[in-house]
Design an enzyme around this catalytic site. Structure first.
Site, PDB file in Angstrom:
ATOM      1  N   ASP A 175       0.834  -1.205   0.000  1.00 56.64           N
ATOM      2  CA  ASP A 175       0.000   0.000   0.000  1.00 56.64           C
ATOM      3  C   ASP A 175       0.872   1.260   0.000  1.00 56.64           C
ATOM      4  O   ASP A 175       0.557   2.253  -0.665  1.00 56.64           O
ATOM      5  CB  ASP A 175      -0.941  -0.011   1.220  1.00 56.64           C
ATOM      6  CG  ASP A 175      -1.859  -1.223   1.206  1.00 56.64           C
ATOM      7  OD1 ASP A 175      -2.425  -1.519   0.137  1.00 56.64           O
ATOM      8  OD2 ASP A 175      -1.994  -1.894   2.252  1.00 56.64           O
ATOM      9  N   HIS A 198      -5.735  -3.616   5.413  1.00 60.02           N
ATOM     10  CA  HIS A 198      -5.376  -3.918   4.028  1.00 60.02           C
ATOM     11  C   HIS A 198      -6.566  -4.511   3.275  1.00 60.02           C
ATOM     12  O   HIS A 198      -6.578  -5.692   2.927  1.00 60.02           O
ATOM     13  CB  HIS A 198      -4.165  -4.871   3.976  1.00 60.02           C
ATOM     14  CG  HIS A 198      -3.792  -5.224   2.568  1.00 60.02           C
ATOM     15  ND1 HIS A 198      -3.221  -4.314   1.688  1.00 60.02           N
ATOM     16  CD2 HIS A 198      -3.933  -6.371   1.861  1.00 60.02           C
ATOM     17  CE1 HIS A 198      -3.032  -4.895   0.521  1.00 60.02           C
ATOM     18  NE2 HIS A 198      -3.460  -6.142   0.589  1.00 60.02           N
TER      19      HIS A 198
HETATM   20  N1  LIG Z   1      -0.635  -8.500   1.732  1.00 63.28           N
HETATM   21  C1  LIG Z   1      -0.686  -8.081   0.490  1.00 63.28           C
HETATM   22  O1  LIG Z   1      -0.497  -6.905   0.209  1.00 63.28           O
HETATM   23  C2  LIG Z   1      -0.947  -9.075  -0.621  1.00 63.28           C
HETATM   24  C3  LIG Z   1      -0.641  -8.726  -1.948  1.00 63.28           C
HETATM   25  C4  LIG Z   1      -0.836  -9.659  -2.935  1.00 63.28           C
HETATM   26  C5  LIG Z   1      -1.360 -10.928  -2.626  1.00 63.28           C
HETATM   27  N2  LIG Z   1      -1.641 -11.230  -1.337  1.00 63.28           N
HETATM   28  C6  LIG Z   1      -2.136 -12.553  -0.976  1.00 63.28           C
HETATM   29  O2  LIG Z   1      -1.057 -13.486  -0.995  1.00 63.28           O
HETATM   30  C7  LIG Z   1      -1.571 -14.802  -1.158  1.00 63.28           C
HETATM   31  C8  LIG Z   1      -0.763 -15.545  -2.211  1.00 63.28           C
HETATM   32  O3  LIG Z   1      -0.890 -14.955  -3.470  1.00 63.28           O
HETATM   33  P1  LIG Z   1      -0.157 -15.601  -4.759  1.00 63.28           P
HETATM   34  O4  LIG Z   1      -0.481 -14.726  -5.913  1.00 63.28           O
HETATM   35  O5  LIG Z   1       1.269 -15.898  -4.451  1.00 63.28           O
HETATM   36  O6  LIG Z   1      -0.954 -16.983  -4.893  1.00 63.28           O
HETATM   37  P2  LIG Z   1      -0.495 -18.325  -5.637  1.00 63.28           P
HETATM   38  O7  LIG Z   1      -1.676 -19.203  -5.743  1.00 63.28           O
HETATM   39  O8  LIG Z   1       0.243 -17.983  -6.879  1.00 63.28           O
HETATM   40  O9  LIG Z   1       0.561 -18.958  -4.644  1.00 63.28           O
HETATM   41  C9  LIG Z   1       0.209 -19.445  -3.386  1.00 63.28           C
HETATM   42  C10 LIG Z   1       1.122 -20.589  -3.043  1.00 63.28           C
HETATM   43  O10 LIG Z   1       0.748 -21.057  -1.745  1.00 63.28           O
HETATM   44  C11 LIG Z   1       0.882 -22.467  -1.763  1.00 63.28           C
HETATM   45  N3  LIG Z   1       0.116 -23.049  -0.677  1.00 63.28           N
HETATM   46  C12 LIG Z   1      -1.221 -23.244  -0.565  1.00 63.28           C
HETATM   47  N4  LIG Z   1      -1.512 -23.833   0.600  1.00 63.28           N
HETATM   48  C13 LIG Z   1      -0.334 -24.026   1.248  1.00 63.28           C
HETATM   49  C14 LIG Z   1       0.028 -24.594   2.494  1.00 63.28           C
HETATM   50  N5  LIG Z   1      -0.871 -25.090   3.312  1.00 63.28           N
HETATM   51  N6  LIG Z   1       1.336 -24.592   2.808  1.00 63.28           N
HETATM   52  C15 LIG Z   1       2.268 -24.087   1.980  1.00 63.28           C
HETATM   53  N7  LIG Z   1       1.985 -23.552   0.797  1.00 63.28           N
HETATM   54  C16 LIG Z   1       0.703 -23.514   0.425  1.00 63.28           C
HETATM   55  C17 LIG Z   1       0.394 -22.883  -3.144  1.00 63.28           C
HETATM   56  O11 LIG Z   1       0.846 -24.188  -3.479  1.00 63.28           O
HETATM   57  C18 LIG Z   1       1.015 -21.786  -4.004  1.00 63.28           C
HETATM   58  O12 LIG Z   1       2.291 -22.155  -4.469  1.00 63.28           O
HETATM   59  C19 LIG Z   1      -3.047 -14.629  -1.524  1.00 63.28           C
HETATM   60  O13 LIG Z   1      -3.834 -14.876  -0.392  1.00 63.28           O
HETATM   61  C20 LIG Z   1      -3.151 -13.165  -1.906  1.00 63.28           C
HETATM   62  O14 LIG Z   1      -4.438 -12.640  -1.718  1.00 63.28           O
HETATM   63  C21 LIG Z   1      -1.443 -10.330  -0.344  1.00 63.28           C
HETATM   64  O1  LIG Z   2      -5.878  -7.342  -4.153  1.00 64.86           O
HETATM   65  C1  LIG Z   2      -5.571  -8.479  -3.795  1.00 64.86           C
HETATM   66  O2  LIG Z   2      -6.390  -9.396  -3.686  1.00 64.86           O
HETATM   67  C2  LIG Z   2      -4.130  -8.777  -3.499  1.00 64.86           C
HETATM   68  C3  LIG Z   2      -3.492  -7.792  -2.582  1.00 64.86           C
HETATM   69  O3  LIG Z   2      -4.137  -7.665  -1.360  1.00 64.86           O
HETATM   70  C4  LIG Z   2      -3.255  -6.462  -3.219  1.00 64.86           C
HETATM   71  O4  LIG Z   2      -3.481  -5.429  -2.557  1.00 64.86           O
HETATM   72  O5  LIG Z   2      -2.786  -6.424  -4.362  1.00 64.86           O
END
Ligand SMILES: NC(=O)c1ccc[n+]([C@@H]2O[C@H](COP(=O)([O-])OP(=O)(O)OC[C@H]3O[C@@H](n4cnc5c(N)ncnc54)[C@H](O)[C@@H]3O)[C@@H](O)[C@H]2O)c1
Ligand SMILES: O=C(O)C[C@H](O)C(=O)O
Length: 373
Positions: free
Chosen positions: A203, A230
């Site tokens: 953010d 967030h």
């Molecule tokens: N905080 C933030 O600002 C922010 C920003 C972007 C995404 N996110 C979040 O991050 C998370 C991941 O996003 P992504 O794009 O990498 O998803 P993705 O699906 O590409 O990757 C997630 C990974 O987690 C693994 N996984 C699932 N369950 C698991 C477990 N029990 N143990 C270990 N690994 C496990 C999957 O195999 C996969 O490789 C999502 O929940 C998304 O909403 C948060």
């Molecule tokens: O928007 C989403 O679901 C992923 C993450 O929280 C973001 O802010 O990009």
């Protein structure tokens, strides 16, 4: 408050740094970075030779869209000696690939629940991006049913194997997954609120980028605190506290605030079903890891915004600027919540009911399904 002076860091292997480490053969050059505002993993060859450069980092969910580029960025950090990659999907290939980079850390892969304990042994920082991402039309809260249990299970393992580590929660909905993690750690009797962080750095990264573009500012100088949580309206950029101080019209405040709040959705829609932000998130998460490692290493000038246990408002968790130190959160900075504009004050009050409900939902989830001893 944090020093804002720029510091020179070096990229590349260069005689002028005195470094003998052959990371890159490119001609040396130096750049000015404000350590508060930028990831500097690429830049610390001097630190790579430091006797303190020996931290162990684990990424849980390392084979995913965030996990892979994040692992690459952390592999480039001179402060890391061991990088443990864990996923339920095949993470062996990611580790084999990364391990060929001639940077100091040793990469190891761990797959399946039986290897989780080994992955977490002696780890200083655990980063958790495990879980499912959004598709168009979904809110972050729509991910709760799947991700709550993933985060709960992983944090139980953290509590059992590296209870002193800094824990960085990326998995959404962060507004609920951080309270879930706190509740698990409490039930395990190892909760240290100073070491549990919801990663909201993206953010801030977005706010800095959009404000610099809008106001034609030098990006490197821009620092916008983002508070609250967030998700949607709980993301509250405090534009009146932007550094350098710059005037905004009411229209600009409205436009920028809404863009920063909806930036995640902007990416989700552009990816059209293929997930959410991964590359910018990896950049932001790597910056937060690097800041944590600098704090662990004794740097006394490390400030970031993060969603942490807080008494700044009546809510038990709240994102704000914090000072990081060797033991985690050294101080929650209250000054930026003072002297808000009327717009910001109204937005702050408006976000509280949603954030409160998300926190309560996370706490109730663990209370209904207590952790295993
Ligand atoms: N905080 C933030 O600002 C922010 C920003 C972007 C995404 N996110 C979040 O991050 C998370 C991941 O996003 P992504 O794009 O990498 O998803 P993705 O699906 O590409 O990757 C997630 C990974 O987690 C693994 N996984 C699932 N369950 C698991 C477990 N029990 N143990 C270990 N690994 C496990 C999957 O195999 C996969 O490789 C999502 O929940 C998304 O909403 C948060
Ligand atoms: O928007 C989403 O679901 C992923 C993450 O929280 C973001 O802010 O990009």
């Amino acid at each position: 408050m944090a020093a804002t002076s720029a510091t020179t860091f070096f990229i590349g292997s260069t005689a002028s740094t005195g470094s003998k480490v052959g990371h890159m053969q490119s001609k040396a050059f130096s750049i000015k970075l404000n350590p508060k505002n930028h990831l500097r993993s690429f830049s610390g060859l001097k630190a790579a030779t430091s006797p303190h450069a020996s931290y162990k980092v684990a990424i849980l969910g390392a084979a995913g869209g965030i996990g892979q580029p994040l692992a690459l960025l952390i592999k480039m950090s001179p402060l890391v000696s061991a990088l443990n990659l864990y996923d339920i999907a095949n993470v062996k290939g990611v580790a084999a690939d990364l391990s060929h980079c001639n940077t100091p850390s040793q990469v190891a892969d761990f797959t399946g629940e039986s290897e989780l304990a080994n992955c977490l042994k002696d780890v200083d920082v655990v980063v958790i991006p495990a879980g499912v991402p959004r598709k168009p039309g979904m809110t972050r809260d729509d991910l709760f049913n799947i991700n709550a249990n993933i985060v709960k299970t992983l944090v139980e393992a953290v509590a059992d194997n590296c209870p002193d580590a800094f824990i960085h929660i990326i998995s959404n909905p962060v507004n609920s997954t951080v309270p879930i993690a706190a509740e698990v750690l409490k039930q395990k009797g190892v909760y240290d609120p100073k070491k549990l962080f919801g990663v909201t750095t993206l953010d801030v990264v977005r706010a800095n980028t959009f404000v610099a573009q809008k106001k034609n500012l030098k990006l490197i100088d821009v620092d916008v605190p983002v508070v609250g949580g967030h998700a949607g309206i709980t993301i509250l950029p405090l534009l009146s506290k932007t550094k350098p101080s710059v005037p905004f019209t009411d229209e600009e405040v409205e436009e920028l605030t809404v863009r920063i709040q909806n930036a995640g959705t902007e990416v989700v829609e552009a990816k059209a079903g293929a997930g959410s932000a991964t590359l910018s998130m990896a950049y932001a998460a790597a910056r937060f890891v690097e800041s944590s490692l600098r704090a662990l290493d004794g740097d006394s000038d490390v400030y970031e915004c993060s969603y942490v246990q807080s008494d700044l408002t009546e809510l038990p968790f709240f994102a704000s600027r914090i000072k990081l130190g060797r033991n985690g959160v050294e101080a929650v900075i209250s000054s930026e919540l003072q002297g808000l504009t009327e717009y910001e004050q109204k937005a702050l009050e408006a976000l509280k009911p949603e954030l409160k409900a998300s926190i309560e939902k996370g706490v109730a989830f663990v209370q209904k399904q207590p952790v295993t001893a």
